[in-house]
Motif scaffolding. Sequence first.
Motif, PDB file in Angstrom:
ATOM      1  N   GLY A 125      49.691 105.612  56.241  1.00  7.59           N
ATOM      2  CA  GLY A 125      50.335 105.199  57.623  1.00  7.59           C
ATOM      3  C   GLY A 125      49.931 105.176  59.204  1.00  7.59           C
ATOM      4  O   GLY A 125      50.104 104.827  59.720  1.00  7.59           O
ATOM      5  N   VAL A 126      48.592 105.307  59.081  1.00 10.52           N
ATOM      6  CA  VAL A 126      47.676 105.104  60.202  1.00 10.52           C
ATOM      7  C   VAL A 126      47.234 103.727  60.933  1.00 10.52           C
ATOM      8  O   VAL A 126      47.881 103.526  61.438  1.00 10.52           O
ATOM      9  CB  VAL A 126      46.825 105.800  60.817  1.00 10.52           C
ATOM     10  N   ALA A 127      47.288 103.150  59.447  1.00 10.88           N
ATOM     11  CA  ALA A 127      47.618 102.108  59.262  1.00 10.88           C
ATOM     12  C   ALA A 127      47.853 101.269  59.538  1.00 10.88           C
ATOM     13  O   ALA A 127      48.349  99.886  60.205  1.00 10.88           O
ATOM     14  CB  ALA A 127      46.386 101.927  57.835  1.00 10.88           C
TER      15      ALA A 127
ATOM     16  N   GLU B 276      53.133 117.651  57.269  1.00  8.37           N
ATOM     17  CA  GLU B 276      53.684 117.461  56.476  1.00  8.37           C
ATOM     18  C   GLU B 276      54.032 116.327  55.403  1.00  8.37           C
ATOM     19  O   GLU B 276      54.520 116.348  54.742  1.00  8.37           O
ATOM     20  CB  GLU B 276      55.162 117.032  57.287  1.00  8.37           C
ATOM     21  N   LYS B 277      53.135 114.986  55.848  1.00  9.86           N
ATOM     22  CA  LYS B 277      53.154 114.099  54.943  1.00  9.86           C
ATOM     23  C   LYS B 277      52.192 113.782  53.636  1.00  9.86           C
ATOM     24  O   LYS B 277      51.869 113.364  52.940  1.00  9.86           O
ATOM     25  CB  LYS B 277      52.626 112.732  56.071  1.00  9.86           C
ATOM     26  N   GLY B 278      50.868 115.065  54.615  1.00  8.53           N
ATOM     27  CA  GLY B 278      49.886 115.226  53.233  1.00  8.53           C
ATOM     28  C   GLY B 278      50.220 116.454  52.448  1.00  8.53           C
ATOM     29  O   GLY B 278      50.209 115.933  51.540  1.00  8.53           O
ATOM     30  N   MET B 279      49.585 117.602  52.819  1.00  8.81           N
ATOM     31  CA  MET B 279      49.604 118.743  51.637  1.00  8.81           C
ATOM     32  C   MET B 279      50.974 118.769  51.318  1.00  8.81           C
ATOM     33  O   MET B 279      51.733 119.398  50.056  1.00  8.81           O
ATOM     34  CB  MET B 279      48.462 119.818  52.473  1.00  8.81           C
ATOM     35  N   GLY B 280      51.801 118.708  52.651  1.00  5.86           N
ATOM     36  CA  GLY B 280      53.291 119.502  52.212  1.00  5.86           C
ATOM     37  C   GLY B 280      54.525 117.876  51.046  1.00  5.86           C
ATOM     38  O   GLY B 280      55.514 119.033  51.745  1.00  5.86           O
ATOM     39  N   PHE B 281      53.779 117.484  51.112  1.00  7.61           N
ATOM     40  CA  PHE B 281      54.101 116.472  50.555  1.00  7.61           C
ATOM     41  C   PHE B 281      53.687 116.473  48.989  1.00  7.61           C
ATOM     42  O   PHE B 281      54.386 116.414  47.689  1.00  7.61           O
ATOM     43  CB  PHE B 281      53.964 114.849  50.760  1.00  7.61           C
ATOM     44  N   ILE B 282      52.160 115.615  48.657  1.00  7.81           N
ATOM     45  CA  ILE B 282      52.356 116.162  47.851  1.00  7.81           C
ATOM     46  C   ILE B 282      51.801 116.901  46.815  1.00  7.81           C
ATOM     47  O   ILE B 282      52.404 117.024  45.857  1.00  7.81           O
ATOM     48  CB  ILE B 282      50.367 115.482  47.625  1.00  7.81           C
TER      49      ILE B 282
ATOM     50  N   ARG C 206      61.069 107.386  55.505  1.00 11.47           N
ATOM     51  CA  ARG C 206      60.270 109.224  55.878  1.00 11.47           C
ATOM     52  C   ARG C 206      59.140 108.212  56.080  1.00 11.47           C
ATOM     53  O   ARG C 206      58.759 109.364  57.232  1.00 11.47           O
ATOM     54  CB  ARG C 206      60.173 109.911  55.047  1.00 11.47           C
ATOM     55  N   PHE C 207      57.978 107.638  54.947  1.00 10.51           N
ATOM     56  CA  PHE C 207      56.618 107.382  55.075  1.00 10.51           C
ATOM     57  C   PHE C 207      57.273 106.798  56.360  1.00 10.51           C
ATOM     58  O   PHE C 207      55.619 107.051  57.293  1.00 10.51           O
ATOM     59  CB  PHE C 207      56.436 106.700  54.350  1.00 10.51           C
ATOM     60  N   LEU C 208      57.748 105.453  56.678  1.00  8.56           N
ATOM     61  CA  LEU C 208      57.779 104.393  58.015  1.00  8.56           C
ATOM     62  C   LEU C 208      57.497 105.345  58.850  1.00  8.56           C
ATOM     63  O   LEU C 208      57.239 105.643  59.889  1.00  8.56           O
ATOM     64  CB  LEU C 208      58.471 103.130  57.624  1.00  8.56           C
ATOM     65  N   ALA C 209      58.582 106.495  58.922  1.00 14.53           N
ATOM     66  CA  ALA C 209      59.384 106.718  60.437  1.00 14.53           C
ATOM     67  C   ALA C 209      57.716 107.845  60.973  1.00 14.53           C
ATOM     68  O   ALA C 209      57.308 107.870  61.984  1.00 14.53           O
ATOM     69  CB  ALA C 209      60.345 108.039  60.379  1.00 14.53           C
ATOM     70  N   SER C 210      57.291 108.613  60.040  1.00 11.70           N
ATOM     71  CA  SER C 210      55.628 109.411  60.328  1.00 11.70           C
ATOM     72  C   SER C 210      55.107 109.053  60.465  1.00 11.70           C
ATOM     73  O   SER C 210      54.228 109.511  61.131  1.00 11.70           O
ATOM     74  CB  SER C 210      55.703 110.351  58.914  1.00 11.70           C
ATOM     75  N   ALA C 211      54.566 107.316  59.642  1.00 16.78           N
ATOM     76  CA  ALA C 211      53.499 106.964  60.251  1.00 16.78           C
ATOM     77  C   ALA C 211      53.548 106.266  61.609  1.00 16.78           C
ATOM     78  O   ALA C 211      52.726 106.395  61.869  1.00 16.78           O
ATOM     79  CB  ALA C 211      53.594 105.946  58.966  1.00 16.78           C
ATOM     80  N   PHE C 212      54.796 105.564  61.767  1.00 16.65           N
ATOM     81  CA  PHE C 212      54.743 105.259  63.228  1.00 16.65           C
ATOM     82  C   PHE C 212      54.709 106.137  64.550  1.00 16.65           C
ATOM     83  O   PHE C 212      55.393 106.325  65.451  1.00 16.65           O
ATOM     84  CB  PHE C 212      56.410 104.343  63.216  1.00 16.65           C
ATOM     85  N   CYS C 213      54.521 107.310  63.956  1.00 15.90           N
ATOM     86  CA  CYS C 213      54.514 108.991  65.105  1.00 15.90           C
ATOM     87  C   CYS C 213      52.936 109.047  65.156  1.00 15.90           C
ATOM     88  O   CYS C 213      52.500 109.560  66.007  1.00 15.90           O
ATOM     89  CB  CYS C 213      55.170 109.993  64.858  1.00 15.90           C
ATOM     90  N   SER C 214      52.937 109.531  64.273  1.00 17.11           N
ATOM     91  CA  SER C 214      51.525 109.787  63.974  1.00 17.11           C
ATOM     92  C   SER C 214      50.194 108.744  64.483  1.00 17.11           C
ATOM     93  O   SER C 214      48.970 108.999  64.939  1.00 17.11           O
ATOM     94  CB  SER C 214      51.044 110.022  62.295  1.00 17.11           C
ATOM     95  N   GLY C 215      50.266 107.661  63.505  1.00 20.25           N
ATOM     96  CA  GLY C 215      48.807 106.164  63.992  1.00 20.25           C
ATOM     97  C   GLY C 215      49.009 106.688  65.303  1.00 20.25           C
ATOM     98  O   GLY C 215      47.736 106.022  65.827  1.00 20.25           O
ATOM     99  N   PRO C 216      50.087 105.682  66.193  1.00 16.12           N
ATOM    100  CA  PRO C 216      49.836 105.534  67.255  1.00 16.12           C
ATOM    101  C   PRO C 216      49.987 106.492  68.314  1.00 16.12           C
ATOM    102  O   PRO C 216      49.147 106.675  69.079  1.00 16.12           O
ATOM    103  CB  PRO C 216      51.521 105.197  68.109  1.00 16.12           C
TER     104      PRO C 216
END
Lengths: 402, 173, 305
Positions: free
Chosen positions: A70-72, A340-346, A214-224
């Motif tokens: 997501g950060v990438a 939410e995307k790491g431990m809370g998802f896997i 969901r992934f894209l939305a959370s990526a575009f919060c955390s990466g920037p």
Amino acid sequence: MRFVRFLFDSVKETLKGGPLYYAWMAFLLIIMAFAARSYIYQLDNGLIVTNMRDQVSWGLYIANFTFMVGVAAAAVLLVVPAYIYHFQAIKEIVILGELMAFSAIVMCLGFITVDLGRPDRFWHIIPGLGILNFPISMLSWDVVVLNGYLFLNTFIPIYLIYKGYVNEEPNKKLYLPFVLLSIPWAVSIHTVTAFLYNPLPARPFWNAAILAPRFLASAFCSGPALIILIFQIIRKFANTRVQDVALFKIAEIMAYSMFFNLFLFGAELFKEYYSGTIHLAPMEYLMQGLHGHNALVPWIWTAIACNVTAFILFLLLRNIRSVTMMNIGCILIITGVWIEKGMGFIIPGFIPDTLGEIYEYMPSSTEVMVSLGVVALGFFIYTIFARIAIAVNNGKLRYQKD
Amino acid sequence: MVRHLKLLIMLFVIFAFAKSSLATKEYPVPYPPFTPGIFPCMNCHSDLPRNKTKRVLKDMHQDIKVENHGDRWCYDCHDERNMDKLKLANGDQIKFEESYKLCGQCHGNILNDWKRGVHGKRTGSWNGEKQYLLCVHCHNPHNPPFKALKPDPAPIRPDATLLKPKYHNNKSH
Amino acid sequence: MKENKKISFIRRKLLKTFTVAAAAALAPLTKANSAIKDFDFEDFVQKNFKEMTPQEVEKLLKRLEKKYKEKYGKDFVVKATLPMENVEFGYALNLSKCIGCRRCVYACVKENNLSRKPHQIHYIRVMRFKNGPIDLEKSEHYYESEQVPENGYFYVPIQCQQCRKAPCVKACPIKATWTEKDGIVVVDYNWCIACRYCMAACPYMGRRFNWAEPQIPIEELNTNTHYLGNRPRMKNVVEKCTFCIQRTREGRYPACVEICPVGARKFGNLLDPNSEVRRIIETKRIFRLKEDLNTEPRFFYFFHS
């Protein structure tokens, strides 16, 4: 050859620096040394040294991998304003964003490598040498898109920096197509990563069409958010201009993403709780605990609190242009999305497992140490590349004909 | 008319043979699981009187109690005319090696399944001749239900294999 | 000038600190570790089994037999028996009969050289349910009892279902697992990179992982092995039930079928109209687990009327 001189001079540049720089690099190297030791311990004894077992066969490594992809992907939030909208304030710092994408991808590949049981057999995945089960296996798609993105974010920055080093105008016809390609490619890496988890009918927690958005939305919060924080550090310590207006522009885009992230998460909650089928079980485990097992409950509620607070802060940023408030929001959203995307998802994907068993997974110390090492590696690489890019930008690093 | 008659006779003969072939098809089974020395029964019973009163035996075979098999006793299945044979409901005598016919009188569905290999333990080869066991090789005819077994140990829980096991309350899951 | 001297002094100090710390961290590396010790060049460059010519397979089997002899001191036979023509294996389990004694679990352990405690691997897992519907979340896997069957419960053993549309085969990024012609889903242990994507994809817990080096008492080793089946495995590879490929491809029943004391397990060729497995499918009320996932298991369950 000039390029060889460029490499030599770049290496020399990275060795020049104040005590703070040396302290930072030494700190990262020490972490990496201890992580290497833990990793060797893992190779020696097998993956038993992690806390993953048959019931929960993916853990902290893959959780961090998911977050880092997501950060990438988030670098695209700099590329679009810079190259499509020619927003000058962002255009002057976009290369640092692309370098961050490069470091993030290196971390992704690092997390995959440490998760593999037989990394010595990595050549099996190279088409031609081994067998790549493309296009049937989603992991094969991930191999293709991640390496493609790695290439894009290696070629473009190095080309631009090199051209700056030799004081020549970069050829727009050469690099612009790749830049434009990197925009859909960034979206695709995170979509493909979501598609890794999505099509597994065995895991109903992941088997939701909403996963890729969901992934894209959370990526575009955390990466920037990471970009905002890191760029301020660079601004302070490395003689670079990073305008506040650029940061606030990024923050504006992030606010929309945060809303979508919360909305989509809410939609998932609604669907599972209202339908109330047996597929509610993983969500119930995550949010409330299941049959007495509730290790993840405090984590997810912290994440939700962080995400909501960050969203409110970023909404207020429209009227109150406070850098401090922005920074607090960034830290909150990174924490929230990582959980939410790491431990809370896997992990809830595996609890309860396919036969209804609950095995509560929490990472072992080996996993934590190795993960820290991979993250340190990413920061280490980024520091080196950013240093070279800034030196070239400032005119300090130039090709000198003898 | 005559032609039709010939056809009818032919069909009748074929049918009769077919029917009897099913009835007399042999299933190769191992030797019945007699207690050593108990067979042939006529060694003792040839000169013993036949007492057809239903009772609890006192002088011999006291260890054999018919349990869990309805209200049966010896002469329901054993043939008093020839103790080396068993008897069917219609009075037919059958060898001990064909005792499945006797069980099959009441357990017809199971007999059908057994003939096709669906009922009973399977050993040998799946693509060769079916190997059959008699009902009595697994089921004691005087007390047919299986005895309960002690189960083999449960698998290890995943928590127990952690290098630093955390305390786990042994609730299920 | 003084400023520069001070900076270079701090730099040297930091470099020294780092070197000492790194040496301390990496000191354990000086002991030879198994990753280096066990490195086998021929293993490293080995091709995927499906791509090998018969001659290469011959060489490979001989090399493995030699390696096993060196490691365990016993003479192993490693076969690569091909599937029989016109055979598709099917399995049927009579839930009215299963008493949950777990004899099948341990027969499989012995036959297939499964790792024993503490890194125990069982291909078969017996789930106990209260009389009523099959609700997997309410299943008990770790039941212990003086006697089985227990009153009020029934037992459902589960193992790899050898699906026709196996999600694990779709998932593998390097084709280390595939479906053979006779329906068995196999793993090439020397090709698997242990990404464990197949384990995430399997809906039935059919696939197991060697988290550590397998522990098998040498006297209990089964030396009659198949390359894709029960030959001794190594740590960090995925393995699974193969319907006892070393037995079934030679016409024998799997070990679990033969050991079952109540005759609950049935096995045979689905393409043979006279097989008991066909008879069961055609006349009994069969069902498969998680039918809605469309994995089309070749493993059928039934209750006899």
